[in-house]
Design a protein around this motif. Structure first.
Motif, PDB file in Angstrom:
ATOM      1  N   ILE A 213      -7.995   4.919   8.105  1.00 16.97           N
ATOM      2  CA  ILE A 213      -8.290   4.118   6.664  1.00 16.97           C
ATOM      3  C   ILE A 213      -7.061   3.056   6.748  1.00 16.97           C
ATOM      4  O   ILE A 213      -7.604   1.856   6.183  1.00 16.97           O
ATOM      5  CB  ILE A 213      -7.842   5.032   5.631  1.00 16.97           C
ATOM      6  CG1 ILE A 213      -8.950   6.140   5.562  1.00 16.97           C
ATOM      7  CG2 ILE A 213      -7.686   4.257   4.244  1.00 16.97           C
ATOM      8  CD1 ILE A 213      -8.593   7.105   4.429  1.00 16.97           C
TER       9      ILE A 213
ATOM     10  N   THR B 298      -7.252  10.546  10.264  1.00 18.75           N
ATOM     11  CA  THR B 298      -8.279   9.913   9.118  1.00 18.75           C
ATOM     12  C   THR B 298      -7.157   8.911   8.376  1.00 18.75           C
ATOM     13  O   THR B 298      -7.902   7.666   8.133  1.00 18.75           O
ATOM     14  CB  THR B 298      -8.643  10.998   8.072  1.00 18.75           C
ATOM     15  OG1 THR B 298      -9.129  12.038   8.760  1.00 18.75           O
ATOM     16  CG2 THR B 298      -9.422  10.429   7.070  1.00 18.75           C
ATOM     17  N   GLN B 299      -5.976   9.053   8.121  1.00 21.68           N
ATOM     18  CA  GLN B 299      -5.362   8.304   7.289  1.00 21.68           C
ATOM     19  C   GLN B 299      -5.032   6.817   8.073  1.00 21.68           C
ATOM     20  O   GLN B 299      -5.002   5.995   7.652  1.00 21.68           O
ATOM     21  CB  GLN B 299      -3.834   8.878   6.853  1.00 21.68           C
ATOM     22  CG  GLN B 299      -4.097  10.024   6.049  1.00 21.68           C
ATOM     23  CD  GLN B 299      -4.699   9.689   4.737  1.00 21.68           C
ATOM     24  OE1 GLN B 299      -4.866   8.451   4.232  1.00 21.68           O
ATOM     25  NE2 GLN B 299      -5.210  10.600   4.008  1.00 21.68           N
TER      26      GLN B 299
ATOM     27  N   TRP C 278      -5.603  14.820   9.485  1.00 22.40           N
ATOM     28  CA  TRP C 278      -5.274  14.066   8.456  1.00 22.40           C
ATOM     29  C   TRP C 278      -4.768  12.914   9.073  1.00 22.40           C
ATOM     30  O   TRP C 278      -5.042  11.637   8.458  1.00 22.40           O
ATOM     31  CB  TRP C 278      -4.236  15.045   7.749  1.00 22.40           C
ATOM     32  CG  TRP C 278      -3.689  14.321   6.594  1.00 22.40           C
ATOM     33  CD1 TRP C 278      -4.145  14.187   5.344  1.00 22.40           C
ATOM     34  CD2 TRP C 278      -2.255  13.398   6.341  1.00 22.40           C
ATOM     35  NE1 TRP C 278      -3.330  13.339   4.536  1.00 22.40           N
ATOM     36  CE2 TRP C 278      -2.195  13.161   4.960  1.00 22.40           C
ATOM     37  CE3 TRP C 278      -1.234  12.915   7.607  1.00 22.40           C
ATOM     38  CZ2 TRP C 278      -1.034  12.290   4.826  1.00 22.40           C
ATOM     39  CZ3 TRP C 278      -0.332  12.373   7.039  1.00 22.40           C
ATOM     40  CH2 TRP C 278      -0.198  12.012   5.999  1.00 22.40           C
TER      41      TRP C 278
ATOM     42  N   PRO D  47       0.206   7.819   1.928  1.00 22.95           N
ATOM     43  CA  PRO D  47      -0.812   8.584   1.487  1.00 22.95           C
ATOM     44  C   PRO D  47       0.370   9.927   1.372  1.00 22.95           C
ATOM     45  O   PRO D  47       0.786  10.328   2.151  1.00 22.95           O
ATOM     46  CB  PRO D  47      -1.539   8.856   2.665  1.00 22.95           C
ATOM     47  CG  PRO D  47      -1.411   8.093   3.683  1.00 22.95           C
ATOM     48  CD  PRO D  47      -0.385   6.985   3.404  1.00 22.95           C
ATOM     49  N   GLN D  48      -0.177  10.580   0.196  1.00 19.81           N
ATOM     50  CA  GLN D  48       0.383  12.002  -0.038  1.00 19.81           C
ATOM     51  C   GLN D  48      -0.399  13.019   0.997  1.00 19.81           C
ATOM     52  O   GLN D  48      -1.473  13.041   1.242  1.00 19.81           O
ATOM     53  CB  GLN D  48      -0.152  12.415  -1.528  1.00 19.81           C
ATOM     54  CG  GLN D  48       0.904  11.824  -2.491  1.00 19.81           C
ATOM     55  CD  GLN D  48       2.514  12.304  -2.543  1.00 19.81           C
ATOM     56  OE1 GLN D  48       2.564  13.270  -2.420  1.00 19.81           O
ATOM     57  NE2 GLN D  48       3.097  11.262  -2.619  1.00 19.81           N
ATOM     58  N   LEU D  49       0.625  13.726   1.491  1.00 22.09           N
ATOM     59  CA  LEU D  49       0.273  15.117   2.406  1.00 22.09           C
ATOM     60  C   LEU D  49      -0.267  16.095   1.317  1.00 22.09           C
ATOM     61  O   LEU D  49      -0.075  16.452   0.457  1.00 22.09           O
ATOM     62  CB  LEU D  49       1.556  15.582   2.894  1.00 22.09           C
ATOM     63  CG  LEU D  49       1.218  16.696   4.120  1.00 22.09           C
ATOM     64  CD1 LEU D  49       0.705  15.992   5.255  1.00 22.09           C
ATOM     65  CD2 LEU D  49       2.586  17.148   4.615  1.00 22.09           C
ATOM     66  N   PRO D  50      -1.578  16.634   1.876  1.00 21.51           N
ATOM     67  CA  PRO D  50      -2.261  17.544   1.221  1.00 21.51           C
ATOM     68  C   PRO D  50      -1.126  18.848   1.354  1.00 21.51           C
ATOM     69  O   PRO D  50      -0.471  19.116   2.011  1.00 21.51           O
ATOM     70  CB  PRO D  50      -3.337  18.210   1.997  1.00 21.51           C
ATOM     71  CG  PRO D  50      -3.589  16.957   2.979  1.00 21.51           C
ATOM     72  CD  PRO D  50      -2.276  16.165   3.106  1.00 21.51           C
ATOM     73  N   GLU D  51      -1.070  19.476   0.053  1.00 19.71           N
ATOM     74  CA  GLU D  51      -0.123  20.750  -0.377  1.00 19.71           C
ATOM     75  C   GLU D  51       0.078  21.667   0.874  1.00 19.71           C
ATOM     76  O   GLU D  51       1.007  22.066   0.971  1.00 19.71           O
ATOM     77  CB  GLU D  51      -0.666  21.187  -1.784  1.00 19.71           C
ATOM     78  CG  GLU D  51       0.652  22.065  -2.674  1.00 19.71           C
ATOM     79  CD  GLU D  51       0.055  22.859  -3.647  1.00 19.71           C
ATOM     80  OE1 GLU D  51       0.603  23.636  -4.150  1.00 19.71           O
ATOM     81  OE2 GLU D  51      -0.939  21.973  -4.396  1.00 19.71           O
ATOM     82  N   ALA D  52      -1.280  22.117   1.178  1.00 20.39           N
ATOM     83  CA  ALA D  52      -1.271  23.181   2.243  1.00 20.39           C
ATOM     84  C   ALA D  52      -0.700  22.773   3.375  1.00 20.39           C
ATOM     85  O   ALA D  52       0.066  23.865   4.282  1.00 20.39           O
ATOM     86  CB  ALA D  52      -2.757  23.550   2.495  1.00 20.39           C
ATOM     87  N   LEU D  53      -0.604  21.795   3.764  1.00 22.93           N
ATOM     88  CA  LEU D  53      -0.058  20.926   5.159  1.00 22.93           C
ATOM     89  C   LEU D  53       1.734  20.621   4.787  1.00 22.93           C
ATOM     90  O   LEU D  53       2.400  20.607   5.755  1.00 22.93           O
ATOM     91  CB  LEU D  53      -0.642  19.879   5.797  1.00 22.93           C
ATOM     92  CG  LEU D  53      -1.896  19.611   6.005  1.00 22.93           C
ATOM     93  CD1 LEU D  53      -2.547  18.665   6.546  1.00 22.93           C
ATOM     94  CD2 LEU D  53      -2.287  21.226   7.030  1.00 22.93           C
TER      95      LEU D  53
ATOM     96  N   MET E 164       0.856  -1.094   0.142  1.00 24.24           N
ATOM     97  CA  MET E 164      -0.080  -0.005  -0.270  1.00 24.24           C
ATOM     98  C   MET E 164       0.790   1.309  -0.074  1.00 24.24           C
ATOM     99  O   MET E 164       1.867   1.176   0.880  1.00 24.24           O
ATOM    100  CB  MET E 164      -0.892   0.052   1.149  1.00 24.24           C
ATOM    101  CG  MET E 164      -2.044   1.062   1.287  1.00 24.24           C
ATOM    102  SD  MET E 164      -2.908   0.780   2.719  1.00 24.24           S
ATOM    103  CE  MET E 164      -3.937   1.968   2.708  1.00 24.24           C
ATOM    104  N   SER E 165       0.623   2.201  -0.976  1.00 24.39           N
ATOM    105  CA  SER E 165       1.517   3.308  -0.980  1.00 24.39           C
ATOM    106  C   SER E 165       1.320   4.655   0.111  1.00 24.39           C
ATOM    107  O   SER E 165      -0.115   4.553   0.608  1.00 24.39           O
ATOM    108  CB  SER E 165       1.165   4.066  -2.408  1.00 24.39           C
ATOM    109  OG  SER E 165      -0.125   4.466  -2.506  1.00 24.39           O
TER     110      SER E 165
END
Lengths: 88, 151
Positions: free
Chosen positions: A83, A79-80, A76, A26-32, A23-24
Motif C-alpha cells: 500500500i 500488505t502495508q 500485515w 498504519p495501526q497494528l491490529p489489536e491481536a498482533l 501519511m500516518s
C-alpha cells in the motif's frame, strides 16, 4: 544586453517547496500487538501421563497461536508495504 | 502571501496576464514611439517601465504556476493517501479477523484434545506414572532456567 535580459525574463519561475502532506503510520491490529504466551512447565506434583499430555496440548496450542501470529505479522507487513509503495 | 489565498485564482491569473501584455505593449510602443521626434525623449522611460512590468508579470506567472502545480500535486497526493489509509484499515481488519478466527480454531482443537484426555484418563494413566526425572527433563525444554536435576 537587452536580449540577455529578455531571455532571463523568460526563465524566471517561482521557487518550489516541499509538499506538506504526510501519511500516518498504519495501526497494528489489536491481536498482533500482544506478545506470544510463554510455554508452561508441568507442575512437579502432577505425575500422571494425562497431566503431561494436557500440558503438552496447552503448549502446542500456544506455539500454534504464536506461529499464526507470526504469519499474520508477515502478511500485515507485506500488505502495508505494498500500500505504501503504491502511494510513493 | 497568504492573503492571496482569499483572492480568486481567476482574478490573479487575469491580473498577471494583463501585466505581461501591458509590459510587452509598453516595451514595443516605446520602440516605435521612439521614431516620433517629440516623444522620442520618453523612449528610455517607456522601455524601463515596460520591461519592469514584463519582468514582474513573468515572475508572478512563474510563482503562480508553480504554486498551482504544487497545490494540484498536494490534492492528488492527499487523495492517494486517503485511499491508502482506507486500504490499510481494511487490511488491518482482514488480518485481525483472520488471526482471531485462527486462534479460536486452535483453542477449540486444544479443548477437544483435553476433553478426550480427561474422558480417557483412567485408561491412559493405567500403567504409567511420571518420575521426577521425566518431569524435570520435560520442564527443562520449556523453562529458561534449568532445574536442579538437569544442571
Amino acid at each position: 544586453m537587452r536580449q540577455l535580459l529578455l531571455i532571463s525574463v523568460l526563465l524566471l519561475t517561482g521557487c518550489a517547496t516541499a509538499i506538506p502532506v504526510k501519511m500516518s503510520f498504519p495501526q497494528l491490529p489489536e491481536a498482533l500487538a500482544k506478545p506470544c504466551d510463554r510455554l508452561l512447565p508441568l507442575d512437579p506434583s502432577k505425575k500422571q501421563l494425562t497431566d503431561l499430555l494436557e500440558n503438552t496440548v496447552d503448549n502446542y496450542a500456544k506455539a500454534k497461536e504464536c506461529y499464526a501470529k507470526n504469519q499474520a505479522w508477515q502478511e500485515w507487513y507485506a500488505t502495508q508495504k505494498q500500500i505504501y509503495e503504491e502511494v510513493k | 502571501m497568504w492573503l492571496l489565498h482569499f483572492i480568486p485564482d481567476a482574478l490573479i491569473v487575469y491580473v498577471i496576464n494583463m501585466s505581461i501584455l501591458a509590459g510587452v505593449a509598453i516595451t514595443i510602443a516605446g520602440t516605435f514611439l521612439g521614431f516620433i521626434p517629440f516623444i522620442s525623449r520618453y523612449k528610455s522611460i517607456l522601455h524601463l517601465v515596460g520591461v519592469t512590468i514584463l519582468v514582474l508579470g513573468v515572475y508572478c506567472k512563474g510563482v503562480f504556476s508553480t504554486d498551482a502545480a504544487m497545490r494540484e500535486e498536494v490534492r492528488a497526493l492527499e487523495a492517494k493517501i486517503a485511499v491508502a489509509e482506507k486500504k490499510a484499515q481494511e487490511a488491518n481488519t482482514q488480518v485481525q479477523t483472520k488471526i482471531v478466527t485462527k486462534i479460536v480454531k486452535i483453542q477449540d482443537k486444544s479443548n477437544t484434545a483435553k476433553e478426550t484426555l480427561r474422558r480417557k484418563k483412567d485408561t491412559i494413566n493405567a500403567e504409567c506414572n511420571l518420575s521426577d526425572d521425566a518431569i524435570n527433563a520435560y520442564n527443562f525444554s520449556i523453562t529458561k532456567t534449568p532445574t536442579a536435576e538437569t544442571k
